[in-house]
Design a protein around this motif. Structure first.
Motif, PDB file in Angstrom:
ATOM      1  N   ARG A  45      34.541 -41.809 127.400  1.00 52.30           N
ATOM      2  CA  ARG A  45      35.332 -42.237 126.239  1.00 52.30           C
ATOM      3  C   ARG A  45      36.046 -41.046 125.609  1.00 52.30           C
ATOM      4  O   ARG A  45      37.083 -41.185 124.975  1.00 52.30           O
ATOM      5  CB  ARG A  45      34.413 -42.917 125.213  1.00 52.30           C
ATOM      6  CG  ARG A  45      35.140 -43.855 124.252  1.00 52.30           C
ATOM      7  CD  ARG A  45      34.187 -44.445 123.235  1.00 52.30           C
ATOM      8  NE  ARG A  45      33.628 -43.402 122.377  1.00 52.30           N
ATOM      9  CZ  ARG A  45      34.276 -42.815 121.385  1.00 52.30           C
ATOM     10  NH1 ARG A  45      35.516 -43.170 121.091  1.00 52.30           N
ATOM     11  NH2 ARG A  45      33.699 -41.862 120.682  1.00 52.30           N
ATOM     12  N   PRO A  88      38.634 -46.342 128.019  1.00 54.85           N
ATOM     13  CA  PRO A  88      38.673 -47.621 127.316  1.00 54.85           C
ATOM     14  C   PRO A  88      39.686 -47.541 126.179  1.00 54.85           C
ATOM     15  O   PRO A  88      40.176 -46.451 125.858  1.00 54.85           O
ATOM     16  CB  PRO A  88      37.239 -47.760 126.776  1.00 54.85           C
ATOM     17  CG  PRO A  88      36.767 -46.354 126.604  1.00 54.85           C
ATOM     18  CD  PRO A  88      37.432 -45.553 127.697  1.00 54.85           C
ATOM     19  N   SER A  89      39.986 -48.691 125.537  1.00 51.46           N
ATOM     20  CA  SER A  89      41.077 -48.678 124.550  1.00 51.46           C
ATOM     21  C   SER A  89      40.778 -47.769 123.361  1.00 51.46           C
ATOM     22  O   SER A  89      41.706 -47.243 122.746  1.00 51.46           O
ATOM     23  CB  SER A  89      41.390 -50.100 124.087  1.00 51.46           C
ATOM     24  OG  SER A  89      40.203 -50.669 123.600  1.00 51.46           O
ATOM     25  N   ASP A  90      39.495 -47.548 123.062  1.00 50.03           N
ATOM     26  CA  ASP A  90      39.175 -46.628 121.950  1.00 50.03           C
ATOM     27  C   ASP A  90      38.885 -45.207 122.450  1.00 50.03           C
ATOM     28  O   ASP A  90      38.373 -44.380 121.695  1.00 50.03           O
ATOM     29  CB  ASP A  90      37.986 -47.162 121.129  1.00 50.03           C
ATOM     30  CG  ASP A  90      36.692 -47.170 121.930  1.00 50.03           C
ATOM     31  OD1 ASP A  90      36.748 -47.097 123.194  1.00 50.03           O
ATOM     32  OD2 ASP A  90      35.610 -47.231 121.310  1.00 50.03           O
ATOM     33  N   GLY A  91      39.194 -44.929 123.705  1.00 46.39           N
ATOM     34  CA  GLY A  91      38.925 -43.597 124.251  1.00 46.39           C
ATOM     35  C   GLY A  91      40.037 -42.615 123.949  1.00 46.39           C
ATOM     36  O   GLY A  91      41.164 -43.010 123.625  1.00 46.39           O
ATOM     37  N   ARG A  92      39.715 -41.320 124.044  1.00 47.26           N
ATOM     38  CA  ARG A  92      40.717 -40.283 123.776  1.00 47.26           C
ATOM     39  C   ARG A  92      40.581 -39.130 124.753  1.00 47.26           C
ATOM     40  O   ARG A  92      39.486 -38.788 125.186  1.00 47.26           O
ATOM     41  CB  ARG A  92      40.566 -39.718 122.357  1.00 47.26           C
ATOM     42  CG  ARG A  92      40.851 -40.726 121.262  1.00 47.26           C
ATOM     43  CD  ARG A  92      41.269 -40.042 119.961  1.00 47.26           C
ATOM     44  NE  ARG A  92      42.519 -39.314 120.075  1.00 47.26           N
ATOM     45  CZ  ARG A  92      43.716 -39.867 119.983  1.00 47.26           C
ATOM     46  NH1 ARG A  92      43.840 -41.161 119.771  1.00 47.26           N
ATOM     47  NH2 ARG A  92      44.802 -39.124 120.089  1.00 47.26           N
ATOM     48  N   SER A 117      49.448 -42.521 122.858  1.00 46.44           N
ATOM     49  CA  SER A 117      48.606 -42.740 121.672  1.00 46.44           C
ATOM     50  C   SER A 117      47.150 -42.352 121.924  1.00 46.44           C
ATOM     51  O   SER A 117      46.379 -42.178 120.982  1.00 46.44           O
ATOM     52  CB  SER A 117      48.686 -44.196 121.229  1.00 46.44           C
ATOM     53  OG  SER A 117      48.088 -45.006 122.218  1.00 46.44           O
ATOM     54  N   GLN A 118      46.772 -42.198 123.181  1.00 45.13           N
ATOM     55  CA  GLN A 118      45.369 -41.842 123.472  1.00 45.13           C
ATOM     56  C   GLN A 118      45.196 -40.383 123.850  1.00 45.13           C
ATOM     57  O   GLN A 118      44.066 -39.935 124.087  1.00 45.13           O
ATOM     58  CB  GLN A 118      44.836 -42.714 124.617  1.00 45.13           C
ATOM     59  CG  GLN A 118      44.505 -44.128 124.167  1.00 45.13           C
ATOM     60  CD  GLN A 118      43.912 -44.924 125.318  1.00 45.13           C
ATOM     61  OE1 GLN A 118      44.632 -45.410 126.169  1.00 45.13           O
ATOM     62  NE2 GLN A 118      42.597 -45.035 125.333  1.00 45.13           N
TER      63      GLN A 118
END
Ligand code: SAH
Ligand code: DHB
Ligand code: MG
Length: 224
Positions: free
Chosen positions: A59, A80-84, A109-110
């Motif tokens: 993540r 995942p969509s909340d990963g950076r 955005s990530q």
């Protein structure tokens, strides 16, 4: 002769397993147009990084050495969509090409591109309490590899995986007197991986479109 064969086999495997991808191809084209060296990982190596990140359920990813963001795209697509993903690049013009490649790939955005000498950025990340990262990819200036490894461990947790690129350099790594100025950094890096009490590691030679080189892979263990 062998390089020709390695290329042919890479092309065959890429055709079978790693279908062509407009966003990755556009990134490579933009990098070449900007005059960057083709030091990006190959498509097959990029897919390996991507799969390792997915196996790891990563993540938070840290990459040291962005260039035009080719490996960054492979890794960020595993999030995942909340990963950076945080990627470190010393050269502002390379970072700006990487930024536009990431925008085109829909990943901007990530991904946080941090411009500056990586040792300074790593120091700042540590002071800011960043991490722990789930996967760390070390692929910048090789003489700094030993210090990048120290920071990688400090920004890790038990279970983090650390991957180092270019650890074979056409076999030069086996020669302690190599004229390749990158070799001492890579050798010290491998020797640290081998003796560090918090790491369990291996390294594999690779051949393909990028010639004869290799990846190191280390797992961070719990403190004893
Ligand atoms: N990971 C990329 C390739 C990186 S090439 C890919 O596979 O697509 C190595 C990059 O590290 C180069 O862009 C170079 O400018 C950068 N670099 C070299 N020295 C650095 C330093 N001290 N700090 C941060 N980046 C550095
Ligand atoms: C070099 C650096 C890289 O990261 C790479 O993948 C290939 C070559 C180099 O500095 O020569
Ligand atoms: Mg590399």
């Amino acid at each position: 002769m062998s390089q020709e064969l390695w290329k042919e086999v890479d092309a065959y495997i890429a055709g079978a397993l790693v279908p062509e991808d407009p966003q990755l191809l556009a990134a490579l084209a933009a990098n070449a147009a900007a005059g960057m060296p083709a030091h990006d990982v190959s498509a097959l190596q990029g897919k390996l990084l991507h799969l390792l990140a997915r196996i790891q359920n990563a993540r938070l990813i840290l990459e040291i050495g962005t260039l035009g963001g080719y490996s960054t795209i492979w890794l960020a697509r595993a999030l995942p969509s909340d990963g950076r993903l945080t990627t470190l690049e010393i050269d502002p013009s390379r970072a700006s090409v990487a930024k536009s490649n990431l925008v085109r790939a829909g990943l901007a955005s990530q991904v946080d591109i941090r411009v500056g000498p990586a040792l300074e950025t790593l120091h700042a990340l540590k002071s800011d309490g960043a991490g722990p990262f789930d996967l760390i990819f070390i692929d910048a200036d090789k003489p700094s590899n030993p210090r990048y490894l120290e920071y990688a461990i400090e920004l890790s947790r038990p279970g983090t995986i650390i991957i180092g690129d270019n650890v074979v350099r056409a076999g030069a790594v086996a020669d302690p007197h190599s004229a390749d100025p990158n070799v001492p950094g890579v050798r010290t890096f491998l020797e640290l991986l081998g003796r560090h009490p918090r790491l369990s590691a291996t390294a594999l030679q690779t051949v393909g479109v990028k010639g004869h080189d290799g990846f190191a892979l280390a797992l961070v263990l719990p403190a004893q």
